[in-house]
Design an enzyme around this catalytic site. Structure first.
Site, PDB file in Angstrom:
ATOM      1  N   THR A 153       6.634  19.671  39.707  1.00  0.00           N
ATOM      2  CA  THR A 153       5.998  20.470  38.657  1.00  0.00           C
ATOM      3  C   THR A 153       5.164  19.592  37.725  1.00  0.00           C
ATOM      4  O   THR A 153       5.469  18.404  37.558  1.00  0.00           O
ATOM      5  CB  THR A 153       7.083  21.201  37.826  1.00  0.00           C
ATOM      6  OG1 THR A 153       6.498  21.716  36.633  1.00  0.00           O
ATOM      7  CG2 THR A 153       8.215  20.272  37.410  1.00  0.00           C
ATOM      8  N   ASP A 154       4.159  20.190  37.100  1.00  0.00           N
ATOM      9  CA  ASP A 154       3.366  19.448  36.103  1.00  0.00           C
ATOM     10  C   ASP A 154       4.203  19.133  34.857  1.00  0.00           C
ATOM     11  O   ASP A 154       3.834  18.278  34.052  1.00  0.00           O
ATOM     12  CB  ASP A 154       2.096  20.236  35.726  1.00  0.00           C
ATOM     13  CG  ASP A 154       2.361  21.621  35.150  1.00  0.00           C
ATOM     14  OD1 ASP A 154       3.536  22.028  35.051  1.00  0.00           O
ATOM     15  OD2 ASP A 154       1.381  22.326  34.810  1.00  0.00           O
ATOM     16  N   GLU A 155       5.360  19.800  34.728  1.00  0.00           N
ATOM     17  CA  GLU A 155       6.175  19.597  33.522  1.00  0.00           C
ATOM     18  C   GLU A 155       6.773  18.195  33.442  1.00  0.00           C
ATOM     19  O   GLU A 155       7.223  17.764  32.380  1.00  0.00           O
ATOM     20  CB  GLU A 155       7.276  20.662  33.430  1.00  0.00           C
ATOM     21  CG  GLU A 155       6.700  22.054  33.346  1.00  0.00           C
ATOM     22  CD  GLU A 155       7.721  23.123  33.009  1.00  0.00           C
ATOM     23  OE1 GLU A 155       8.693  22.837  32.302  1.00  0.00           O
ATOM     24  OE2 GLU A 155       7.537  24.264  33.481  1.00  0.00           O
ATOM     25  N   TYR A 170      15.348  20.572  32.643  1.00  0.00           N
ATOM     26  CA  TYR A 170      14.703  20.978  33.902  1.00  0.00           C
ATOM     27  C   TYR A 170      13.684  19.935  34.346  1.00  0.00           C
ATOM     28  O   TYR A 170      13.746  19.417  35.466  1.00  0.00           O
ATOM     29  CB  TYR A 170      14.029  22.351  33.742  1.00  0.00           C
ATOM     30  CG  TYR A 170      13.015  22.645  34.834  1.00  0.00           C
ATOM     31  CD1 TYR A 170      13.416  22.823  36.165  1.00  0.00           C
ATOM     32  CD2 TYR A 170      11.640  22.735  34.551  1.00  0.00           C
ATOM     33  CE1 TYR A 170      12.478  23.067  37.176  1.00  0.00           C
ATOM     34  CE2 TYR A 170      10.709  22.980  35.549  1.00  0.00           C
ATOM     35  CZ  TYR A 170      11.138  23.151  36.857  1.00  0.00           C
ATOM     36  OH  TYR A 170      10.214  23.385  37.857  1.00  0.00           O
ATOM     37  N   LYS A 223      13.593  17.353  37.614  1.00  0.00           N
ATOM     38  CA  LYS A 223      12.509  17.318  38.609  1.00  0.00           C
ATOM     39  C   LYS A 223      11.899  15.900  38.645  1.00  0.00           C
ATOM     40  O   LYS A 223      11.600  15.375  39.718  1.00  0.00           O
ATOM     41  CB  LYS A 223      11.418  18.344  38.278  1.00  0.00           C
ATOM     42  CG  LYS A 223      11.841  19.794  38.405  1.00  0.00           C
ATOM     43  CD  LYS A 223      12.206  20.216  39.815  1.00  0.00           C
ATOM     44  CE  LYS A 223      11.036  20.314  40.753  1.00  0.00           C
ATOM     45  NZ  LYS A 223      11.425  20.869  42.084  1.00  0.00           N
TER      46      LYS A 223
HETATM   47  P1  NAD Z   1      12.967  30.224  42.186  1.00  0.00           P
HETATM   48  O1  NAD Z   1      13.993  29.971  41.119  1.00  0.00           O
HETATM   49  O2  NAD Z   1      12.304  31.545  42.260  1.00  0.00           O
HETATM   50  O3  NAD Z   1      13.600  29.936  43.623  1.00  0.00           O
HETATM   51  C1  NAD Z   1      14.418  28.832  43.876  1.00  0.00           C
HETATM   52  C2  NAD Z   1      15.208  29.128  45.146  1.00  0.00           C
HETATM   53  O4  NAD Z   1      16.011  27.979  45.432  1.00  0.00           O
HETATM   54  C3  NAD Z   1      16.170  30.323  45.004  1.00  0.00           C
HETATM   55  O5  NAD Z   1      16.053  31.171  46.115  1.00  0.00           O
HETATM   56  C4  NAD Z   1      17.548  29.674  44.946  1.00  0.00           C
HETATM   57  O6  NAD Z   1      18.569  30.491  45.525  1.00  0.00           O
HETATM   58  C5  NAD Z   1      17.329  28.403  45.758  1.00  0.00           C
HETATM   59  N1  NAD Z   1      18.241  27.325  45.375  1.00  0.00           N
HETATM   60  C6  NAD Z   1      18.476  26.841  44.125  1.00  0.00           C
HETATM   61  N2  NAD Z   1      19.386  25.852  44.181  1.00  0.00           N
HETATM   62  C7  NAD Z   1      19.726  25.720  45.492  1.00  0.00           C
HETATM   63  C8  NAD Z   1      20.636  24.872  46.189  1.00  0.00           C
HETATM   64  N3  NAD Z   1      21.394  23.975  45.533  1.00  0.00           N
HETATM   65  N4  NAD Z   1      20.743  24.994  47.534  1.00  0.00           N
HETATM   66  C9  NAD Z   1      20.004  25.929  48.208  1.00  0.00           C
HETATM   67  N5  NAD Z   1      19.151  26.770  47.592  1.00  0.00           N
HETATM   68  C10 NAD Z   1      19.012  26.658  46.249  1.00  0.00           C
HETATM   69  O7  NAD Z   1      11.919  29.030  42.004  1.00  0.00           O
HETATM   70  P2  NAD Z   1      10.358  29.017  42.275  1.00  0.00           P
HETATM   71  O8  NAD Z   1       9.667  29.461  41.063  1.00  0.00           O
HETATM   72  O9  NAD Z   1      10.075  29.653  43.570  1.00  0.00           O
HETATM   73  O10 NAD Z   1      10.129  27.437  42.395  1.00  0.00           O
HETATM   74  C11 NAD Z   1      10.185  26.783  43.652  1.00  0.00           C
HETATM   75  C12 NAD Z   1       9.923  25.303  43.435  1.00  0.00           C
HETATM   76  O11 NAD Z   1       8.665  25.123  42.804  1.00  0.00           O
HETATM   77  C13 NAD Z   1      10.946  24.622  42.533  1.00  0.00           C
HETATM   78  O12 NAD Z   1      11.207  23.339  43.062  1.00  0.00           O
HETATM   79  C14 NAD Z   1      10.237  24.510  41.196  1.00  0.00           C
HETATM   80  O13 NAD Z   1      10.690  23.386  40.465  1.00  0.00           O
HETATM   81  C15 NAD Z   1       8.790  24.354  41.638  1.00  0.00           C
HETATM   82  N6  NAD Z   1       7.801  24.833  40.662  1.00  0.00           N
HETATM   83  C16 NAD Z   1       7.742  26.157  40.328  1.00  0.00           C
HETATM   84  C17 NAD Z   1       6.778  26.599  39.420  1.00  0.00           C
HETATM   85  C18 NAD Z   1       6.637  28.057  39.054  1.00  0.00           C
HETATM   86  O14 NAD Z   1       5.760  28.382  38.259  1.00  0.00           O
HETATM   87  N7  NAD Z   1       7.425  28.958  39.587  1.00  0.00           N
HETATM   88  C19 NAD Z   1       5.892  25.691  38.844  1.00  0.00           C
HETATM   89  C20 NAD Z   1       6.007  24.344  39.189  1.00  0.00           C
HETATM   90  C21 NAD Z   1       6.947  23.941  40.120  1.00  0.00           C
END
Ligand code: NAD
Length: 343
Positions: A131-133, A156, A160
């Protein structure tokens, strides 16, 4: 035929990534590993659950024995790692699970990949979604580049950042073929109800106060999830080992601007006699709330000619249509339940 392990494929972005790779790559079987935590949802996988090249495994990425067995059983040659605890507010109240899933879970996957691939860089790839965070917060101007220093501010983003460092160390120490991308805020269908856009739409439709942190001036860059999938595709297949890329929508908005925009769209689609924006309600700010994130996408644009294809209004229209449909369905289900006469 190659087997790709996608983690977090029942979550928001992961479910779109699984769909994208199944649609565009007939040579891949997708092993989708997700623990179905509170943010994972079987309905996000509706479009592909029964696909002949999709294998869903309910399990935790910190389970070393299970992860190693998956690598062996399916001879995994690529990993796209999205599974993570992803909500900043939850990390403030209960950081422990973020350390487990985001740091220990990533380490477990890296160890399994290292063991299974044994230095074979050519045929294997580990792709870590970050993430950019991790870069902290910006003032009113400037952008994070791939070389910006890590300055995470929430549990968080710190978790990451830690996982990014582990990935980097496996590249440098064990010659693992890994890449990392840092994306900005994603939006689109399948996002968990706790996130900003679904919260604004749901509360507006229920005519409840729409919470806006602080003065609403915090700025985020918004990336449509399908554009993100195309970027992931390009980086997964074309980046050099050890590279990292930023992915963004070049679409910065303050929280209050975005919420107001969503309300105005709803005024047009579902007028109710008042303006939805009258529901906007400023609440106590989030502790350590980063003021602004914005990424420079120059590197990915120049190297791979990738840029977002969706305009903001098109993508927002698709997003609104999805959440309106979800809300209508859930209201219908509730009505149906209240009409059910016990036998
Ligand atoms: P989300 O919370 O919607 O989905 C995460 C998924 O991971 C869920 O289905 C959860 O059940 C699964 N999960 C969590 N812990 C787990 C574990 N220990 N074992 C197996 N499964 C597990 O998240 P998202 O928004 O889809 O984000 C996906 C990725 O992208 C993450 O790594 C997040 O840090 C990154 N990200 C997201 C955003 C955003 O805007 N949504 C922005 C930057 C980065």
């Amino acid at each position: 035929m190659k087997s790709l392990l996608i983690t977090g494929g029942a979550g928001f972005i992961g479910s779109h990534v699984v769909q994208h790779f199944l649609t565009h790559y007939p040579q891949y079987t997708i092993i989708n590993l997700d623990k179905l935590g509170y943010a994972g949802n079987v309905s996000n996988m509706q479009g592909f659950f029964d696909h002949p090249r999709h294998i869903f495994i309910k399990g935790d990425i910190i389970d070393k024995f299970m992860v190693e067995k998956i690598f062996v059983d399916y001879d995994i040659s690529g990993v796209i790692h999205l599974a993570a605890e992803s909500h900043v507010d939850n990390s403030i109240h209960a950081p422990d699970v973020f350390i487990q899933s985001n740091i220990v879970g990533t380490f477990t996957l890296l160890e399994a990949a290292k063991k299974h691939w044994r230095g074979n860089k050519k045929d294997n790839r580990f792709y870590h979604i970050s993430t950019d965070e991790v870069f902290g917060a910006l003032g009113a101007t400037g952008h994070f580049t791939e070389d910006s220093p890590y300055l995470p501010n929430s549990p968080y983003s710190a978790s990451k950042a830690s996982s990014d460092h582990l990935v980097r160390s496996f590249v440098k120490t064990y010659d693992l073929n890994a890449v990392i991308t840092h994306c900005s805020n994603n939006y689109g269908p399948h996002q968990h109800a706790e996130k900003f856009i679904p919260t604004v739409i749901r509360n507006a439709l229920l005519k409840r106060p729409i919470p806006i942190y602080g003065n609403g001036k915090n700025v985020r860059d918004w990336l449509y999830v399908e554009d993100h999938c195309r970027a992931i595709d390009v980086v997964f297949h074309q980046a050099q080992p050890g590279e990292n890329y930023n992915i963004g929508g070049n679409n910065e908005l303050s929280n209050i601007e975005l919420a107001t925009h969503l309300c105005q769209q709803l005024d047009q689609i579902l007028p109710w006699g008042e303006q939805y924006a009258s529901l906007l309600n400023y609440v106590k700010d989030r502790p350590g709330h980063d003021f602004r994130y914005a990424v420079s996408t120059q590197k990915i644009q120049q190297r791979f000619q990738w840029q977002p294809r969706y305009t903001f209004s098109q993508a927002l229209h698709n997003t609104l249509a999805y959440y309106i449909q979800q809300a209508t369905q859930s209201m219908r289900d509730k009505d149906q339940k209240s009409c059910d006469v016990p036998a």
